[in-house]
Design a protein around this motif. Structure first.
Motif, mmCIF file in Angstrom:
data_model
loop_
_atom_site.group_PDB
_atom_site.id
_atom_site.type_symbol
_atom_site.label_atom_id
_atom_site.label_comp_id
_atom_site.label_asym_id
_atom_site.label_seq_id
_atom_site.Cartn_x
_atom_site.Cartn_y
_atom_site.Cartn_z
ATOM 1 N N ILE A 172 0.849 -1.191 0.000
ATOM 2 C CA ILE A 172 0.000 0.000 0.000
ATOM 3 C C ILE A 172 0.883 1.239 0.000
ATOM 4 N N SER A 173 0.707 2.099 -0.989
ATOM 5 C CA SER A 173 1.464 3.346 -0.954
ATOM 6 C C SER A 173 0.575 4.442 -0.400
ATOM 7 N N THR A 174 1.147 5.306 0.412
ATOM 8 C CA THR A 174 0.356 6.400 0.968
ATOM 9 C C THR A 174 1.254 7.503 1.507
ATOM 10 N N HIS A 175 0.679 8.716 1.580
ATOM 11 C CA HIS A 175 1.386 9.768 2.297
ATOM 12 C C HIS A 175 0.593 10.168 3.540
ATOM 13 N N ILE A 176 -0.580 9.524 3.712
ATOM 14 C CA ILE A 176 -1.365 9.740 4.937
ATOM 15 C C ILE A 176 -1.102 8.532 5.827
ATOM 16 N N ILE A 177 -0.444 8.751 6.958
ATOM 17 C CA ILE A 177 0.068 7.605 7.688
ATOM 18 C C ILE A 177 -0.660 7.324 8.990
ATOM 19 N N SER A 178 -1.045 8.390 9.694
ATOM 20 C CA SER A 178 -1.499 8.187 11.071
ATOM 21 C C SER A 178 -2.644 7.192 11.182
ATOM 22 N N GLU A 179 -3.566 7.221 10.242
ATOM 23 C CA GLU A 179 -4.735 6.358 10.417
ATOM 24 C C GLU A 179 -4.563 4.966 9.842
ATOM 25 N N ILE A 180 -3.451 4.707 9.222
ATOM 26 C CA ILE A 180 -3.291 3.421 8.540
ATOM 27 C C ILE A 180 -2.073 2.648 9.064
ATOM 28 N N GLU A 181 -1.204 3.300 9.823
ATOM 29 C CA GLU A 181 0.072 2.654 10.155
ATOM 30 C C GLU A 181 -0.084 1.354 10.925
ATOM 31 N N GLN A 182 -1.175 1.216 11.698
ATOM 32 C CA GLN A 182 -1.277 -0.001 12.490
ATOM 33 C C GLN A 182 -1.634 -1.239 11.678
ATOM 34 N N ILE A 183 -2.005 -1.072 10.422
ATOM 35 C CA ILE A 183 -2.271 -2.285 9.650
ATOM 36 C C ILE A 183 -1.021 -2.787 8.915
ATOM 37 N N PHE A 184 0.058 -2.010 8.944
ATOM 38 C CA PHE A 184 1.298 -2.467 8.306
ATOM 39 C C PHE A 184 2.093 -3.356 9.258
ATOM 40 N N ASP A 185 2.855 -4.307 8.714
ATOM 41 C CA ASP A 185 3.873 -4.917 9.559
ATOM 42 C C ASP A 185 5.261 -4.448 9.150
ATOM 43 N N THR A 186 5.391 -3.989 7.924
ATOM 44 C CA THR A 186 6.667 -3.474 7.444
ATOM 45 C C THR A 186 6.415 -2.147 6.740
ATOM 46 N N VAL A 187 7.311 -1.186 6.928
ATOM 47 C CA VAL A 187 7.187 0.040 6.147
ATOM 48 C C VAL A 187 8.493 0.355 5.436
ATOM 49 N N VAL A 188 8.353 0.957 4.265
ATOM 50 C CA VAL A 188 9.485 1.405 3.462
ATOM 51 C C VAL A 188 9.340 2.911 3.312
ATOM 52 N N PHE A 189 10.342 3.662 3.743
ATOM 53 C CA PHE A 189 10.322 5.117 3.560
ATOM 54 C C PHE A 189 11.083 5.459 2.300
ATOM 55 N N LEU A 190 10.428 6.137 1.380
ATOM 56 C CA LEU A 190 11.091 6.582 0.155
ATOM 57 C C LEU A 190 11.310 8.085 0.245
ATOM 58 N N LYS A 191 12.562 8.486 0.038
ATOM 59 C CA LYS A 191 12.869 9.911 0.035
ATOM 60 C C LYS A 191 13.659 10.229 -1.220
ATOM 61 N N GLU A 192 13.108 11.076 -2.051
ATOM 62 C CA GLU A 192 13.739 11.441 -3.314
ATOM 63 C C GLU A 192 14.271 10.226 -4.063
ATOM 64 N N GLY A 193 13.458 9.195 -4.120
ATOM 65 C CA GLY A 193 13.806 8.015 -4.904
ATOM 66 C C GLY A 193 14.680 6.996 -4.205
ATOM 67 N N GLU A 194 15.070 7.286 -2.963
ATOM 68 C CA GLU A 194 15.920 6.339 -2.239
ATOM 69 C C GLU A 194 15.174 5.722 -1.055
ATOM 70 N N VAL A 195 15.491 4.464 -0.762
ATOM 71 C CA VAL A 195 14.934 3.843 0.433
ATOM 72 C C VAL A 195 15.763 4.327 1.625
ATOM 73 N N VAL A 196 15.139 5.114 2.505
ATOM 74 C CA VAL A 196 15.890 5.595 3.663
ATOM 75 C C VAL A 196 15.609 4.750 4.903
ATOM 76 N N LEU A 197 14.556 3.954 4.855
ATOM 77 C CA LEU A 197 14.236 3.092 5.987
ATOM 78 C C LEU A 197 13.355 1.955 5.499
ATOM 79 N N CYS A 198 13.643 0.750 5.974
ATOM 80 C CA CYS A 198 12.787 -0.396 5.656
ATOM 81 C C CYS A 198 12.867 -1.317 6.856
ATOM 82 N N ASP A 199 11.791 -1.389 7.616
ATOM 83 C CA ASP A 199 11.866 -2.184 8.845
ATOM 84 C C ASP A 199 10.483 -2.605 9.332
ATOM 85 N N ASP A 200 10.510 -3.517 10.293
ATOM 86 C CA ASP A 200 9.317 -3.970 10.996
ATOM 87 C C ASP A 200 8.741 -2.797 11.806
ATOM 88 N N VAL A 201 7.437 -2.626 11.756
ATOM 89 C CA VAL A 201 6.807 -1.460 12.365
ATOM 90 C C VAL A 201 7.013 -1.407 13.883
#
Lengths: 123, 229
Positions: free
Chosen positions: B179-208
């Motif tokens: 799921i891609s999104t820029h609205i996070i607060s209401e959806i973050e608890q359904i993720f188990d893993t998140v990937v942060f993309l910043k200017e085309g780079e993965v800056v974080l990829c980890d278990d929530v």
């Protein structure tokens, strides 16, 4: 949706919620727990998070699982009793820490506690 | 299930993705998070075979992007694509014809849960209704991989909850949901893993839950910290 604190892992928070239900007898000893899917929908969280919370509760023997039938609250009443005491003590310790910072004596705080209970009853 | 190795993509002057490497497994619900223009949609289009001129390697179930990968993925684009002249019923027929894994009874069930009427024409549906209708179509496929590009972008909080429930209700341990999104607060608890993309780079990829305990912050708070201007 905002039932979770932001800083603590969600699986720990779900464990606490289920523990509270056990201690407050919303979930009775030997009662069957909802499925992972139903709990995930109820709390609106990832099913793996629920799974993790349940596995931890199993590790603590508060929940037992039967491969074919599902998961149940433990039938060990002593264990549930000691969980209850532990949860009460945690709350009381926090309260005493806070109230001591206000320089309130033991007797005075007990009076306030009694008053607070009385006010709740009249509401 | 999905492996990306050093994937990069340029649009003329700009680098949309830089050396993205990811490994995603079945049973996960993965959030691809980033502000607008961070490369989320580019990444998703590559996975769906809509962009071909990238460098690096993309494997889905050990195969390159192609007929096989497309048959595995149920994709919700970030824009509505249903033709205005159609009715909901016509769109359902189209999905039945196009996808052998389309489950009509699940669709009927979702329509009632999402309070939609399939006899209505697409033209007369509101933006939110169109989005819910498309989501219902996409979630009614029994796919191995679901890729949802901004599924909660334009909908009100009540509909958001319905959408999250739809995603959770549909969860299967052998499928992967992205799921891609820029609205996070209401959806973050359904993720188990998140990937942060910043200017085309993965800056974080980890278990929530790992992130919450290491940083002592919610995903939303960490996101705001990393992406503040």
């Amino acid at each position: 949706m905002d039932q979770f604190q932001s800083t603590q892992p969600i699986y720990l928070q779900i464990m606490e919620m289920i523990k509270k239900e056990i201690v407050s007898e919303k979930l009775l000893p030997q009662q069957q727990l909802p499925t992972v899917r139903d709990l995930a929908l109820q709390y609106q969280v990832n099913p793996n998070t629920v799974q993790r919370a349940l596995s931890e509760l199993e590790r603590l023997s508060l929940v037992k699982s039967d491969r074919t039938i599902g998961r149940f609250v433990s039938d060990d009443l002593d264990l549930i009793q000691s969980l209850r005491q532990q949860m009460i003590m945690e709350k009381v310790e926090t309260f005493v820490d806070d109230i001591e910072q206000l320089k309130v004596t033991q007797e005075e705080s007990i009076n306030y506690i009694n008053q607070a209970f009385r006010e709740r009853k009249t509401k | 299930m999905i492996e990306l190795k050093n994937v990069s993509k340029h649009y003329k002057q700009t680098e949309a993705l830089k050396n993205v490497s990811l490994s995603l497994k079945p049973g996960q619900i993965v959030g691809i998070l980033g502000p607008n223009g961070s490369g989320k949609t580019t990444l998703i289009k590559i996975l769906n075979g809509l962009l071909r001129d990238y460098s690096g390697e993309v494997l889905i179930e050990n195969q390159g992007i192609g007929v096989h990968s497309k048959s595995l993925i149920s994709y919700l684009p970030d824009q509505t694509y249903l033709a205005n002249w159609m009715t909901g019923e016509k769109a359902i027929d189209l999905f039945k014809d196009m996808y052998s894994d389309f489950d009509e009874s699940r669709m009927r069930d979702l329509l009632s849960k999402l309070k939609l009427d399939s006899k209505q024409s697409i033209k007369t549906m509101s933006k939110g209704m169109k989005e819910r209708f498309q989501l219902a179509l996409v979630m009614s496929r029994k796919a191995k991989i679901y890729i949802l590009d901004e599924p909660i972008g334009g909908v009100d909080p009540a509909a958001r909850e319905l959408i999250l429930n739809t995603i959770l209700d549909n969860y299967a341990t052998d499928s992967l949901v992205i799921i891609s999104t820029h609205i996070i607060s209401e959806i973050e608890q359904i993720f188990d893993t998140v990937v942060f993309l910043k200017e085309g780079e993965v800056v974080l990829c980890d278990d929530v839950d790992q992130i919450r305990s290491t940083h002592n912050k919610s995903i939303d708070e960490l996101f705001k910290e990393i992406f503040k201007c």
